[in-house]
Design a protein around this motif. Structure first.
Motif, PDB file in Angstrom:
ATOM      1  N   SER A  93      10.863   9.000  15.882  1.00 52.57           N
ATOM      2  CA  SER A  93      11.880  10.036  16.052  1.00 52.57           C
ATOM      3  C   SER A  93      12.017  10.912  14.809  1.00 52.57           C
ATOM      4  O   SER A  93      12.650  11.971  14.860  1.00 52.57           O
ATOM      5  N   SER A  94      11.403  10.492  13.701  1.00 54.01           N
ATOM      6  CA  SER A  94      11.386  11.307  12.484  1.00 54.01           C
ATOM      7  C   SER A  94      10.161  12.218  12.431  1.00 54.01           C
ATOM      8  O   SER A  94       9.968  12.928  11.444  1.00 54.01           O
ATOM      9  N   GLY A  95       9.323  12.167  13.464  1.00 54.13           N
ATOM     10  CA  GLY A  95       8.133  13.010  13.521  1.00 54.13           C
ATOM     11  C   GLY A  95       6.873  12.356  13.012  1.00 54.13           C
ATOM     12  O   GLY A  95       5.811  12.980  12.963  1.00 54.13           O
ATOM     13  N   ILE A  96       6.972  11.079  12.621  1.00 52.11           N
ATOM     14  CA  ILE A  96       5.815  10.366  12.070  1.00 52.11           C
ATOM     15  C   ILE A  96       5.017   9.752  13.221  1.00 52.11           C
ATOM     16  O   ILE A  96       5.523   8.904  13.952  1.00 52.11           O
ATOM     17  N   THR A  97       3.783  10.196  13.373  1.00 54.64           N
ATOM     18  CA  THR A  97       2.933   9.681  14.460  1.00 54.64           C
ATOM     19  C   THR A  97       1.879   8.698  13.960  1.00 54.64           C
ATOM     20  O   THR A  97       1.292   7.962  14.753  1.00 54.64           O
ATOM     21  N   THR A  98       1.633   8.678  12.663  1.00 49.65           N
ATOM     22  CA  THR A  98       0.730   7.697  12.044  1.00 49.65           C
ATOM     23  C   THR A  98       1.427   7.149  10.812  1.00 49.65           C
ATOM     24  O   THR A  98       1.878   7.916   9.959  1.00 49.65           O
ATOM     25  N   VAL A  99       1.518   5.817  10.717  1.00 46.56           N
ATOM     26  CA  VAL A  99       2.271   5.228   9.614  1.00 46.56           C
ATOM     27  C   VAL A  99       1.528   4.019   9.041  1.00 46.56           C
ATOM     28  O   VAL A  99       0.979   3.200   9.777  1.00 46.56           O
ATOM     29  N   PHE A 100       1.517   3.934   7.716  1.00 48.23           N
ATOM     30  CA  PHE A 100       0.984   2.781   7.001  1.00 48.23           C
ATOM     31  C   PHE A 100       2.184   1.990   6.482  1.00 48.23           C
ATOM     32  O   PHE A 100       2.835   2.390   5.517  1.00 48.23           O
ATOM     33  N   ASP A 101       2.473   0.880   7.143  1.00 44.56           N
ATOM     34  CA  ASP A 101       3.656   0.083   6.825  1.00 44.56           C
ATOM     35  C   ASP A 101       3.368  -0.818   5.634  1.00 44.56           C
ATOM     36  O   ASP A 101       2.439  -1.626   5.663  1.00 44.56           O
ATOM     37  N   ALA A 102       4.177  -0.679   4.582  1.00 47.17           N
ATOM     38  CA  ALA A 102       3.937  -1.410   3.345  1.00 47.17           C
ATOM     39  C   ALA A 102       4.542  -2.809   3.395  1.00 47.17           C
ATOM     40  O   ALA A 102       5.720  -2.975   3.694  1.00 47.17           O
ATOM     41  N   LEU A 103       3.709  -3.788   3.098  1.00 45.23           N
ATOM     42  CA  LEU A 103       4.142  -5.180   2.988  1.00 45.23           C
ATOM     43  C   LEU A 103       3.806  -5.683   1.597  1.00 45.23           C
ATOM     44  O   LEU A 103       2.747  -5.387   1.049  1.00 45.23           O
ATOM     45  N   ARG A 104       4.694  -6.499   1.028  1.00 40.45           N
ATOM     46  CA  ARG A 104       4.547  -6.929  -0.358  1.00 40.45           C
ATOM     47  C   ARG A 104       3.595  -8.110  -0.519  1.00 40.45           C
ATOM     48  O   ARG A 104       3.623  -9.062   0.248  1.00 40.45           O
ATOM     49  N   VAL A 105       2.770  -8.017  -1.553  1.00 43.13           N
ATOM     50  CA  VAL A 105       1.893  -9.109  -1.971  1.00 43.13           C
ATOM     51  C   VAL A 105       2.104  -9.288  -3.472  1.00 43.13           C
ATOM     52  O   VAL A 105       1.915  -8.345  -4.239  1.00 43.13           O
ATOM     53  N   GLY A 106       2.501 -10.499  -3.878  1.00 41.45           N
ATOM     54  CA  GLY A 106       2.883 -10.728  -5.262  1.00 41.45           C
ATOM     55  C   GLY A 106       4.391 -10.614  -5.362  1.00 41.45           C
ATOM     56  O   GLY A 106       4.926  -9.539  -5.595  1.00 41.45           O
ATOM     57  N   ILE A 107       5.078 -11.726  -5.143  1.00 39.61           N
ATOM     58  CA  ILE A 107       6.532 -11.701  -5.020  1.00 39.61           C
ATOM     59  C   ILE A 107       7.157 -12.570  -6.098  1.00 39.61           C
ATOM     60  O   ILE A 107       6.762 -13.725  -6.286  1.00 39.61           O
ATOM     61  N   ASP A 108       8.127 -12.023  -6.804  1.00 39.63           N
ATOM     62  CA  ASP A 108       8.813 -12.761  -7.863  1.00 39.63           C
ATOM     63  C   ASP A 108       9.589 -13.937  -7.268  1.00 39.63           C
ATOM     64  O   ASP A 108      10.018 -13.901  -6.114  1.00 39.63           O
ATOM     65  N   HIS A 109       9.803 -14.948  -8.083  1.00 39.87           N
ATOM     66  CA  HIS A 109      10.390 -16.193  -7.569  1.00 39.87           C
ATOM     67  C   HIS A 109      11.818 -16.015  -7.056  1.00 39.87           C
ATOM     68  O   HIS A 109      12.292 -16.799  -6.236  1.00 39.87           O
ATOM     69  N   ASP A 110      12.530 -14.970  -7.545  1.00 44.84           N
ATOM     70  CA  ASP A 110      13.910 -14.799  -7.101  1.00 44.84           C
ATOM     71  C   ASP A 110      14.053 -13.760  -5.982  1.00 44.84           C
ATOM     72  O   ASP A 110      15.157 -13.347  -5.646  1.00 44.84           O
ATOM     73  N   ALA A 111      12.928 -13.358  -5.390  1.00 41.89           N
ATOM     74  CA  ALA A 111      12.980 -12.370  -4.311  1.00 41.89           C
ATOM     75  C   ALA A 111      13.543 -12.994  -3.037  1.00 41.89           C
ATOM     76  O   ALA A 111      13.371 -14.185  -2.775  1.00 41.89           O
ATOM     77  N   ASP A 112      14.189 -12.170  -2.231  1.00 46.79           N
ATOM     78  CA  ASP A 112      14.781 -12.655  -0.983  1.00 46.79           C
ATOM     79  C   ASP A 112      13.725 -12.876   0.083  1.00 46.79           C
ATOM     80  O   ASP A 112      13.863 -13.742   0.939  1.00 46.79           O
ATOM     81  N   LEU A 113      12.651 -12.083   0.053  1.00 49.25           N
ATOM     82  CA  LEU A 113      11.586 -12.185   1.055  1.00 49.25           C
ATOM     83  C   LEU A 113      10.416 -12.995   0.529  1.00 49.25           C
ATOM     84  O   LEU A 113      10.117 -12.982  -0.667  1.00 49.25           O
TER      85      LEU A 113
END
Length: 384
Positions: A93-113
């Motif tokens: 709905s924002s006009g984006i028809t192609t998207v590269f969804d960013a996922l984290r690799v390398g996460i600090d020990h106190d991160a929620d995810l």
């Protein structure tokens, strides 16, 4: 006809110019782009834009927006497929028809995810693509925090994920790149993580040591893997000419969020596509106190805009640049969110309104200072 779409009386934004005319789509592909009125035979079945804008579908290379749908509160996890569908609806709905969804690799020990969370979201994206339930065309962008001890091991957990088409390497240790100014680092992390002064100091010591231990080695190894696999590599927060030279050696294609004018200019001159955040344009500056994207536009060294954390900011940014700031023309601004990012990641079948390209199209009505996304088509099918 069922497999046809005709749009008339539109201000059509092409790569280098604008025309008033119509677009004819057959079987999901642009079949004709012409100025002026339609023939009387086709006119009756056409959709009248009444002078509104017709833009190519937006191509988004870096957004971690899905995390807010999957983890809307600390320790809360939403159903992953529902989270992806909600994210996808907002993206389209924002006009984006192609998207590269960013996922984290390398996460600090106190991160929620955690990595389990990242893999859960990746699995949901794959399921959505396989089942054809997503409105936009989705790929995965792995954001690799090369200072983290487990970055390389976590990176390999995604070896079998076909949607991984873009990888960025970054180091958010204090005193460098995005956070050369330690005061800005303190404002960002103490505010984000609600840290005490003592906890913040301990984090800085820990992250600096990890960066010295891991960053150079992991950055090089991931770059080599991407080169072997033909995966597009992006740098992140380059601040010096030396950083850019390192990126060139690693065969980087996209320079994300350079933090200084020198790094942005050097990246652009070296042939890297320089990417900055559209929210930076809309807000008039960086939230972390770094360079303003508009200044890079005026220098002629900004190539790509990313919505980053606000999907709707892409449309806002291009109309602000063209109509309010008058920094560049509308076709030049629109290229930053369509043709240039598409070409930067090797997607030659989309990104512009041209005969033979995919019919990824966006209907925009200009309303005062905020453009309104009225309709969106992907492959000629309406998705928003």
């Amino acid at each position: 006809m069922k497999n046809e779409l005709i749009l008339k009386n539109a201000q059509i934004v092409l790569k280098d110019e604008m025309i008033n005319g119509h677009v004819h789509v057959k079987d999901g592909v642009i079949d004709d782009v012409s100025e002026g009125a339609l023939s009387s035979v086709l006119d009756k079945s056409a959709e009248d834009f009444e002078g509104d804008f017709l833009l190519p579908g937006f191509v988004e290379l870096h957004t971690d927006h899905v995390e807010g749908h999957y983890a809307p509160r600390p320790k809360v996890r939403w159903n992953a497929m529902a989270a992806v569908l909600s994210h996808d609806a907002q993206i389209a709905s924002s006009g984006i028809t192609t998207v590269f969804d960013a996922l984290r690799v390398g996460i600090d020990h106190d991160a929620d995810l955690s990595y389990d969370d990242m893999k859960t979201m990746a699995d949901a994206f794959h399921r959505g693509v396989e089942e054809g339930t997503l409105r936009a065309d989705h790929f995965i962008h792995l954001r690799c925090e090369v200072s983290a001890d487990d970055c390389l091991d976590a990176f390999h957990k995604f070896d079998q994920y076909d949607l991984v088409k873009l990888v960025s390497v970054m180091d958010h240790a204090p005193g460098q790149r995005q956070f050369v100014n330690i005061d800005q680092y303190a404002v960002y992390y103490k505010g984000k993580l609600k840290m005490s002064d003592a906890d913040f100091k301990e984090m800085c010591v820990r992250r600096t040591a990890a960066s010295e231990r891991n960053s150079d080695r992991f950055r090089t190894e991931i770059a080599n893997i991407c080169r072997e696999r033909g995966v597009i590599l992006a740098s992140h927060d380059d601040a010096t000419v030396e950083h850019v030279e390192e990126s060139v050696r690693h065969d980087v294609h996209v320079a994300e969020f350079p933090t200084t004018f020198e790094a942005a200019r050097a990246s652009h001159q070296a042939g890297l596509a320089v990417l900055m955040g559209a929210p930076n344009i809309v807000r008039g500056g960086s939230h972390s106190g770094n360079i303003a994207a508009k200044d890079l536009v005026e220098m002629g060294v900004l190539d790509i805009l990313s919505s980053d954390y606000i999907p709707y900011s892409l449309g806002q940014a291009v109309f602000r640049l063209a109509h309010e700031d008058e920094a560049i023309s509308l076709p030049e601004a629109v290229r930053m969110i369509s043709d240039t990012p598409a070409r930067a990641v090797g997607l030659e079948d989309r990104g512009s309104i041209e005969i033979g390209k995919r019919a990824d199209l966006v209907h925009v009505k200009k309303s005062r200072r905020t453009p309104v996304i009225r309709q969106v088509w992907r492959n000629g099918m309406r998705v928003a």
